[in-house]
Design a protein around this motif. Sequence first.
Motif, PDB file in Angstrom:
ATOM      1  N   UNK A  40       0.601  -1.759  -0.240  1.00 49.92           N
ATOM      2  CA  UNK A  40       0.052  -0.098   0.189  1.00 49.92           C
ATOM      3  C   UNK A  40       0.945   1.486   0.037  1.00 49.92           C
ATOM      4  N   UNK A  41       0.343   2.420  -0.316  1.00 49.76           N
ATOM      5  CA  UNK A  41       1.010   3.932  -0.582  1.00 49.76           C
ATOM      6  C   UNK A  41       0.334   4.992   0.519  1.00 49.76           C
ATOM      7  N   UNK A  42       0.750   5.818   0.345  1.00 50.52           N
ATOM      8  CA  UNK A  42       0.683   7.181   0.973  1.00 50.52           C
ATOM      9  C   UNK A  42       1.154   7.666   0.317  1.00 50.52           C
ATOM     10  N   UNK A  43       0.537   8.722  -0.356  1.00 51.65           N
ATOM     11  CA  UNK A  43       1.398   9.670  -0.888  1.00 51.65           C
ATOM     12  C   UNK A  43       2.353   9.609  -1.868  1.00 51.65           C
ATOM     13  N   UNK A  44       2.242   7.882  -2.415  1.00 53.16           N
ATOM     14  CA  UNK A  44       3.069   7.158  -3.771  1.00 53.16           C
ATOM     15  C   UNK A  44       4.060   6.851  -3.209  1.00 53.16           C
ATOM     16  N   UNK A  45       4.025   7.122  -1.556  1.00 52.19           N
ATOM     17  CA  UNK A  45       5.152   5.964  -1.089  1.00 52.19           C
ATOM     18  C   UNK A  45       4.957   5.170   0.184  1.00 52.19           C
ATOM     19  N   UNK A  46       6.082   4.158  -0.011  1.00 53.18           N
ATOM     20  CA  UNK A  46       5.517   2.851   0.728  1.00 53.18           C
ATOM     21  C   UNK A  46       5.037   3.094   2.311  1.00 53.18           C
ATOM     22  N   UNK A  47       3.408   2.351   2.148  1.00 51.22           N
ATOM     23  CA  UNK A  47       2.432   2.374   3.486  1.00 51.22           C
ATOM     24  C   UNK A  47       3.131   2.357   4.859  1.00 51.22           C
ATOM     25  N   UNK A  48       4.059   1.454   5.010  1.00 52.50           N
ATOM     26  CA  UNK A  48       4.207  -0.339   5.958  1.00 52.50           C
ATOM     27  C   UNK A  48       5.272   1.560   6.384  1.00 52.50           C
ATOM     28  N   UNK A  49       6.985   2.245   6.006  1.00 49.28           N
ATOM     29  CA  UNK A  49       7.447   3.261   6.158  1.00 49.28           C
ATOM     30  C   UNK A  49       6.906   4.698   6.708  1.00 49.28           C
ATOM     31  N   UNK A  50       6.213   4.353   6.728  1.00 49.17           N
ATOM     32  CA  UNK A  50       5.874   5.675   7.148  1.00 49.17           C
ATOM     33  C   UNK A  50       4.726   5.220   8.404  1.00 49.17           C
ATOM     34  N   UNK A  51       4.133   4.029   9.541  1.00 51.21           N
ATOM     35  CA  UNK A  51       3.965   3.725  10.408  1.00 51.21           C
ATOM     36  C   UNK A  51       4.536   2.960  11.294  1.00 51.21           C
ATOM     37  N   UNK A  52       4.321   2.458  12.801  1.00 50.54           N
ATOM     38  CA  UNK A  52       5.349   2.092  12.999  1.00 50.54           C
ATOM     39  C   UNK A  52       4.747   0.266  13.334  1.00 50.54           C
ATOM     40  N   UNK A  53       5.370  -0.824  12.653  1.00 48.94           N
ATOM     41  CA  UNK A  53       4.758  -1.997  12.676  1.00 48.94           C
ATOM     42  C   UNK A  53       4.352  -2.147  13.755  1.00 48.94           C
ATOM     43  N   UNK A  54       4.864  -1.689  15.207  1.00 51.31           N
ATOM     44  CA  UNK A  54       3.421  -2.189  16.211  1.00 51.31           C
ATOM     45  C   UNK A  54       2.195  -2.080  16.093  1.00 51.31           C
ATOM     46  N   UNK A  55       2.492  -0.535  15.038  1.00 56.75           N
ATOM     47  CA  UNK A  55       0.618   0.091  15.228  1.00 56.75           C
ATOM     48  C   UNK A  55       0.212  -0.899  13.859  1.00 56.75           C
TER      49      UNK A  55
END
Length: 326
Positions: A198-213
Amino acid sequence: MKQPVRVAVTGAAGQIGYALLFRIASGAMLGNDQPVILQLLDITPAMDALQGVKMELDDCAFPLLADVICSDDPNVAFKDADYALLVGARPRGPGMERKDLLEANAAIFSVQGKALNDYASKNVKVLVVGNPANTNALIAQRNAPDLDPRNFTAMTRLDHNRALSQLAQKTDNAVTAATHMTIWGNHSSTQFPDLFHAKVNGATAIEQVEQDWYENDFIPTVQQRGAAIIKARGASSAASAANAAIDHMRDWALGSQDNDWVSMAVYSDGSYGIQEGLIFSFPCECKNGDWSIVQGLEINEFSKAKLAETEKELAEERDAVSHLLP
Ligand SMILES: NC(=O)C1=CN([C@@H]2O[C@H](COP(=O)(O)OP(=O)(O)OC[C@H]3O[C@@H](n4cnc5c(N)ncnc54)[C@H](O)[C@@H]3O)[C@@H](O)[C@H]2O)C=CC1
Ligand SMILES: O=C([O-])CC(=O)C(=O)O
């Protein structure tokens, strides 16, 4: 003006039906230039209520609504149907899993699969909403040997939309910033919402949230959202389910957005190692009235375990209804 197409909806007197039919008739599903004939099915005791729904459809004076047929006979409701939305089934109550409905609902889908086989258009596009949706779709498909198995799909678009919304809110973005969501597997609490692609604003989503969340908040929230709605409302999701059904059918018929994909539970051709023939939710692109599974996504070890878990559940559900699978 285009010729009208025939849209069959089962469970048309129920709560999803009430949120769905008016939007189909308004053009939200098949476009503002496509007249429709609604062919509504429910059980005999619901015929009075269904007549009331028909009266309200008449009272909207929808320009695109060419006719409304009400019946308690699937052979009538599915006659020459171009689209069939199989909603009619018992909903679950608090404390139940969707697969607890298998016994109550499975027989409905063997009867309706046969009726689709014998009476619907050979190109009918079928969406199963009634739970447990994937396995009910499998039952209908297997009882329709003259139809292409690819004509049968089940709904995971509501889960997909839930996941988009949760991700956008977490990252403080408009929902339109979230794309390339995938719900893998079963419309159940084993479904796997994937933030690695998944992406947010074109960038990989997982890198924009904490793994724990991701693991301990996002995944369970999406998996359990149906149960949370039941707890809050005392009844299962209806307007959001109807909205997702519109989204699913619209994209299948008219095409999904370029540079994005959608989640649809479709006939597995063995993609990503999933057993052939299961109705499994994959990332899909729709074009020219057809869907295809997005290929070539890398599946990491975490995701592999999640896919295996939801695949196992679907295989167990299939085995539990083997008596209904010719
Ligand atoms: N896949 C998904 O994402 C979702 C699936 N659902 C499922 O959709 C189904 C319908 O939900 P609601 O509209 O809330 O339930 P509801 O109980 O309000 O309506 C169901 C309707 O189906 C009718 N029905 C029962 N047996 C039938 C048959 N053999 N043929 C035709 N109609 C029949 C009933 O008379 C009733 O009018 C449930 O199984 C629910 O769990 C609900 C939300 C989301
Ligand atoms: O949870 C339920 O039973 C209804 C449903 O499928 C959903 O809301 O996703």
